[in-house]
Design a protein around this motif. Structure first.
Motif, PDB file in Angstrom:
ATOM      1  N   GLU A   1      45.161  40.262  25.623  1.00 55.45           N
ATOM      2  CA  GLU A   1      44.584  40.725  26.888  1.00 55.45           C
ATOM      3  C   GLU A   1      43.093  41.021  26.758  1.00 55.45           C
ATOM      4  O   GLU A   1      42.362  41.032  27.755  1.00 55.45           O
ATOM      5  CB  GLU A   1      45.335  41.959  27.414  1.00 55.45           C
ATOM      6  CG  GLU A   1      45.076  43.261  26.669  1.00 55.45           C
ATOM      7  CD  GLU A   1      45.946  43.448  25.434  1.00 55.45           C
ATOM      8  OE1 GLU A   1      46.042  44.598  24.963  1.00 55.45           O
ATOM      9  OE2 GLU A   1      46.537  42.454  24.954  1.00 55.45           O
ATOM     10  N   VAL A   2      42.624  41.256  25.525  1.00 56.23           N
ATOM     11  CA  VAL A   2      41.188  41.449  25.273  1.00 56.23           C
ATOM     12  C   VAL A   2      40.512  40.086  25.137  1.00 56.23           C
ATOM     13  O   VAL A   2      39.503  39.803  25.785  1.00 56.23           O
ATOM     14  CB  VAL A   2      40.971  42.303  24.009  1.00 56.23           C
ATOM     15  CG1 VAL A   2      39.495  42.337  23.614  1.00 56.23           C
ATOM     16  CG2 VAL A   2      41.506  43.719  24.231  1.00 56.23           C
ATOM     17  N   LEU A   3      41.076  39.233  24.297  1.00 57.13           N
ATOM     18  CA  LEU A   3      40.514  37.896  24.096  1.00 57.13           C
ATOM     19  C   LEU A   3      40.537  37.080  25.394  1.00 57.13           C
ATOM     20  O   LEU A   3      39.626  36.289  25.657  1.00 57.13           O
ATOM     21  CB  LEU A   3      41.308  37.164  23.011  1.00 57.13           C
ATOM     22  CG  LEU A   3      41.250  37.792  21.614  1.00 57.13           C
ATOM     23  CD1 LEU A   3      42.325  37.183  20.718  1.00 57.13           C
ATOM     24  CD2 LEU A   3      39.875  37.612  20.995  1.00 57.13           C
ATOM     25  N   GLY A   4      41.576  37.301  26.211  1.00 51.31           N
ATOM     26  CA  GLY A   4      41.702  36.561  27.458  1.00 51.31           C
ATOM     27  C   GLY A   4      40.596  36.858  28.443  1.00 51.31           C
ATOM     28  O   GLY A   4      40.205  35.985  29.238  1.00 51.31           O
TER      29      GLY A   4
ATOM     30  N   TRP B   1      46.766  42.146  32.754  1.00 51.29           N
ATOM     31  CA  TRP B   1      47.129  40.733  32.863  1.00 51.29           C
ATOM     32  C   TRP B   1      46.529  39.991  34.043  1.00 51.29           C
ATOM     33  O   TRP B   1      46.473  38.755  34.016  1.00 51.29           O
ATOM     34  CB  TRP B   1      48.651  40.604  32.846  1.00 51.29           C
ATOM     35  CG  TRP B   1      49.198  41.088  31.537  1.00 51.29           C
ATOM     36  CD1 TRP B   1      49.970  42.187  31.317  1.00 51.29           C
ATOM     37  CD2 TRP B   1      48.929  40.527  30.251  1.00 51.29           C
ATOM     38  NE1 TRP B   1      50.218  42.345  29.974  1.00 51.29           N
ATOM     39  CE2 TRP B   1      49.585  41.331  29.290  1.00 51.29           C
ATOM     40  CE3 TRP B   1      48.206  39.417  29.808  1.00 51.29           C
ATOM     41  CZ2 TRP B   1      49.536  41.074  27.928  1.00 51.29           C
ATOM     42  CZ3 TRP B   1      48.145  39.154  28.443  1.00 51.29           C
ATOM     43  CH2 TRP B   1      48.810  39.975  27.525  1.00 51.29           C
ATOM     44  N   VAL B   2      46.063  40.680  35.079  1.00 47.76           N
ATOM     45  CA  VAL B   2      45.376  39.959  36.157  1.00 47.76           C
ATOM     46  C   VAL B   2      44.119  39.258  35.634  1.00 47.76           C
ATOM     47  O   VAL B   2      43.877  38.087  35.960  1.00 47.76           O
ATOM     48  CB  VAL B   2      45.043  40.904  37.330  1.00 47.76           C
ATOM     49  CG1 VAL B   2      44.110  40.220  38.327  1.00 47.76           C
ATOM     50  CG2 VAL B   2      46.322  41.331  38.040  1.00 47.76           C
ATOM     51  N   PRO B   3      43.283  39.919  34.801  1.00 49.11           N
ATOM     52  CA  PRO B   3      42.124  39.194  34.270  1.00 49.11           C
ATOM     53  C   PRO B   3      42.506  37.972  33.446  1.00 49.11           C
ATOM     54  O   PRO B   3      41.795  36.958  33.465  1.00 49.11           O
ATOM     55  CB  PRO B   3      41.428  40.250  33.395  1.00 49.11           C
ATOM     56  CG  PRO B   3      41.857  41.554  33.955  1.00 49.11           C
ATOM     57  CD  PRO B   3      43.272  41.342  34.396  1.00 49.11           C
ATOM     58  N   VAL B   4      43.633  38.055  32.728  1.00 48.62           N
ATOM     59  CA  VAL B   4      44.079  36.911  31.929  1.00 48.62           C
ATOM     60  C   VAL B   4      44.588  35.804  32.843  1.00 48.62           C
ATOM     61  O   VAL B   4      44.333  34.610  32.604  1.00 48.62           O
ATOM     62  CB  VAL B   4      45.161  37.342  30.921  1.00 48.62           C
ATOM     63  CG1 VAL B   4      45.668  36.144  30.130  1.00 48.62           C
ATOM     64  CG2 VAL B   4      44.619  38.410  29.975  1.00 48.62           C
ATOM     65  N   GLU B   5      45.307  36.183  33.902  1.00 46.25           N
ATOM     66  CA  GLU B   5      45.798  35.189  34.864  1.00 46.25           C
ATOM     67  C   GLU B   5      44.631  34.391  35.448  1.00 46.25           C
ATOM     68  O   GLU B   5      44.642  33.152  35.445  1.00 46.25           O
ATOM     69  CB  GLU B   5      46.569  35.890  35.981  1.00 46.25           C
ATOM     70  CG  GLU B   5      47.110  34.940  37.039  1.00 46.25           C
ATOM     71  CD  GLU B   5      47.825  35.671  38.162  1.00 46.25           C
ATOM     72  OE1 GLU B   5      48.876  35.178  38.618  1.00 46.25           O
ATOM     73  OE2 GLU B   5      47.317  36.743  38.588  1.00 46.25           O
ATOM     74  N   VAL B   6      43.631  35.099  35.950  1.00 35.95           N
ATOM     75  CA  VAL B   6      42.468  34.423  36.545  1.00 35.95           C
ATOM     76  C   VAL B   6      41.695  33.666  35.468  1.00 35.95           C
ATOM     77  O   VAL B   6      41.186  32.562  35.703  1.00 35.95           O
ATOM     78  CB  VAL B   6      41.568  35.443  37.263  1.00 35.95           C
ATOM     79  CG1 VAL B   6      40.274  34.790  37.749  1.00 35.95           C
ATOM     80  CG2 VAL B   6      42.313  36.075  38.430  1.00 35.95           C
ATOM     81  N   GLY B   7      41.623  34.255  34.272  1.00 39.90           N
ATOM     82  CA  GLY B   7      40.923  33.592  33.174  1.00 39.90           C
ATOM     83  C   GLY B   7      41.558  32.281  32.773  1.00 39.90           C
ATOM     84  O   GLY B   7      40.863  31.291  32.496  1.00 39.90           O
TER      85      GLY B   7
ATOM     86  N   MET C   1      41.628  45.924  40.579  1.00 39.92           N
ATOM     87  CA  MET C   1      41.359  44.793  39.704  1.00 39.92           C
ATOM     88  C   MET C   1      41.975  43.520  40.285  1.00 39.92           C
ATOM     89  O   MET C   1      41.334  42.454  40.299  1.00 39.92           O
ATOM     90  CB  MET C   1      41.916  45.060  38.306  1.00 39.92           C
ATOM     91  CG  MET C   1      41.647  43.958  37.302  1.00 39.92           C
ATOM     92  SD  MET C   1      39.905  43.850  36.823  1.00 39.92           S
ATOM     93  CE  MET C   1      39.798  45.163  35.598  1.00 39.92           C
ATOM     94  N   TYR C   2      43.205  43.620  40.785  1.00 33.83           N
ATOM     95  CA  TYR C   2      43.883  42.459  41.371  1.00 33.83           C
ATOM     96  C   TYR C   2      43.063  41.902  42.536  1.00 33.83           C
ATOM     97  O   TYR C   2      42.802  40.692  42.617  1.00 33.83           O
ATOM     98  CB  TYR C   2      45.277  42.871  41.843  1.00 33.83           C
ATOM     99  CG  TYR C   2      46.065  41.754  42.482  1.00 33.83           C
ATOM    100  CD1 TYR C   2      46.856  40.904  41.714  1.00 33.83           C
ATOM    101  CD2 TYR C   2      46.003  41.547  43.862  1.00 33.83           C
ATOM    102  CE1 TYR C   2      47.570  39.874  42.301  1.00 33.83           C
ATOM    103  CE2 TYR C   2      46.715  40.511  44.458  1.00 33.83           C
ATOM    104  CZ  TYR C   2      47.491  39.674  43.669  1.00 33.83           C
ATOM    105  OH  TYR C   2      48.189  38.649  44.249  1.00 33.83           O
ATOM    106  N   GLU C   3      42.658  42.796  43.436  1.00 35.61           N
ATOM    107  CA  GLU C   3      41.937  42.351  44.634  1.00 35.61           C
ATOM    108  C   GLU C   3      40.572  41.757  44.288  1.00 35.61           C
ATOM    109  O   GLU C   3      40.158  40.744  44.861  1.00 35.61           O
ATOM    110  CB  GLU C   3      41.776  43.528  45.590  1.00 35.61           C
ATOM    111  CG  GLU C   3      43.104  43.997  46.183  1.00 35.61           C
ATOM    112  CD  GLU C   3      42.993  45.341  46.899  1.00 35.61           C
ATOM    113  OE1 GLU C   3      41.876  45.906  46.917  1.00 35.61           O
ATOM    114  OE2 GLU C   3      44.000  45.802  47.451  1.00 35.61           O
ATOM    115  N   GLU C   4      39.874  42.391  43.354  1.00 30.05           N
ATOM    116  CA  GLU C   4      38.526  41.921  43.007  1.00 30.05           C
ATOM    117  C   GLU C   4      38.552  40.613  42.196  1.00 30.05           C
ATOM    118  O   GLU C   4      37.709  39.739  42.386  1.00 30.05           O
ATOM    119  CB  GLU C   4      37.778  42.996  42.218  1.00 30.05           C
ATOM    120  CG  GLU C   4      37.467  44.261  43.013  1.00 30.05           C
ATOM    121  CD  GLU C   4      36.495  44.015  44.151  1.00 30.05           C
ATOM    122  OE1 GLU C   4      35.782  42.989  44.133  1.00 30.05           O
ATOM    123  OE2 GLU C   4      36.476  44.835  45.086  1.00 30.05           O
TER     124      GLU C   4
END
Length: 378
Positions: free
Chosen positions: A253-256, A311-317, A369-372
């Motif tokens: 989740e950090v690397l993602g 996990w939202v940042p990883v999903e978008v990533g 975070m999800y919305e942004e």
């Protein structure tokens, strides 16, 4: 005088007797020769708040200054049996270095009591962060943290996380990164997963505050990459296999987040995978995927909030990385598999729980975070 170096105390009191015999207006000594290992005493310019000025002044005189004194001088200010030497007509004045170029400042020694006169670290840091209002105010932070470290005050991981979180919200993520690069002086050590998450989420905040502009996303990607690389420094994690708070270099989740921001930079710049950086961070993340914490407690909105943050940042990533690398390439297919099998299900579940059971007032960090993040690829 047990517990104190007898020669240092004797030499100090000899100076006191000699000075007293001539009855000067004050007795002046220097702490330069033995305390230089701590560097100069931090100095702070006037800030935007009288309350902040008062807090900094109290820490400077009651916490930071004693760490720059000789042992005998500290005995004078702390030991009740010796404090009468400071209360006569001729005060003791100490010259303390305040710069590496030879500047100094004079202080009159006064009695101190640890419990009465020295503020608690955590409560004071909370107050300090609440008082930092301008960019200039924020720039006192590295010197304050340096003073804490040299005076033996420990910066807890929880407090370090809060500093990064507040800095990111204030648009000062670059300053938080500077504190991490100055680890030997500030104690901000990227050696645990909790702080590493906050650091890369702080980089995301840089892009969010910039409205996901090309320039803002590029700045965020640079911040995230810089922090990920810094973790390999021996002063942070280095060659250690693991730390008490987990090895952040093995946290997907950090690397993602690093992968995602680099990929978004490429997408917005329409420049492809320059330097192979998207591929580099994607492979690092996938190689550590066995460490992914994908569970969400059904009855806990707090855990759902945490899962969305992770996990939202990883999903978008991953979505951005697949755009850059191609979804039908070997690496694109691997990313697509973890996206469909692992990331999307945990995001859906966490969002559902948070919408159902989360507090009705206020916006939870995970939902924000999800919305942004959903605006990133628009």
């Amino acid at each position: 005088m047990a517990g104190h170096h007898p020669i240092s105390l004797r030499s100090t009191f000899l100076c006191l007797r000699q000075a007293s015999s001539t009855k000067p207006a004050s007795r002046s000594f220097s702490s330069t020769t033995t305390r230089r290992k701590h560097g100069p005493l931090p100095t702070f310019p006037p800030t935007s708040s009288p309350s902040l000025d008062a807090l900094l002044s109290t820490f400077r005189t009651n916490v930071f200054l004693p760490s720059h004194l000789l042992r005998a001088q500290r005995a004078l200010i702390y030991r009740r049996s010796l404090q009468h030497h400071l209360l006569g007509e001729d005060p003791i004045t100490i010259a303390v270095p305040t710069s590496t170029s030879g500047g100094s400042e004079s202080f009159t020694l006064t009695p101190l009591e640890h419990m009465r006169d020295e503020p608690a670290t955590a409560a004071s840091l909370h107050e300090l962060l609440s008082l930092l209002r301008t960019k200039a105010d924020w720039h006192i932070l590295p010197a304050f943290l340096e003073g804490l470290k040299h005076s033996g005050r420990k910066l807890s991981p929880t407090m370090a996380e809060k500093i990064v979180r507040r800095a990111a919200a204030a648009g000062q993520m670059g300053l938080a990164g500077e504190c991490a690069r100055m680890v030997a002086r500030t104690g901000v050590k990227l050696d645990n997963v909790g702080l590493a998450r906050e650091v890369v989420w702080g980089a995301l905040q840089t892009a969010i505050l910039a409205g996901w502009s090309r320039e803002g996303t590029a700045a965020a990607a640079k911040q995230a990459e810089g922090m990920l690389v810094l973790m390999d420094d021996p002063a942070h994690v280095g060659g250690k296999e693991g730390t008490k708070g987990g090895d952040p270099r093995k946290a997907p989740e950090v690397l993602g987040v690093g992968m995602g921001l680099v990929a978004l930079r490429s997408v917005k710049g329409r420049e492809g995978d320059v330097g192979g950086k998207v591929e580099k961070w994607a492979r690092k993340m996938l190689n550590c995927w066995k460490h992914a914490e994908l569970g969400v407690a059904e009855e806990s909105w707090w855990d759902a909030n945490r899962a969305l943050m992770m996990w939202v940042p990883v999903e978008v990533g991953i979505e951005a990385a697949m755009k850059v690398l191609g979804e039908h390439t070997e690496l694109g297919k691997r990313l697509g598999q973890v996206l469909k099998a692992d990331v999307e299900p945990v995001v859906r579940k966490a969002k559902s729980i948070l919408e159902r059971d989360g507090p009705k007032e206020g916006r939870r960090r995970g939902m924000v975070m999800y919305e942004e993040l959903k605006k990133a690829l628009v």
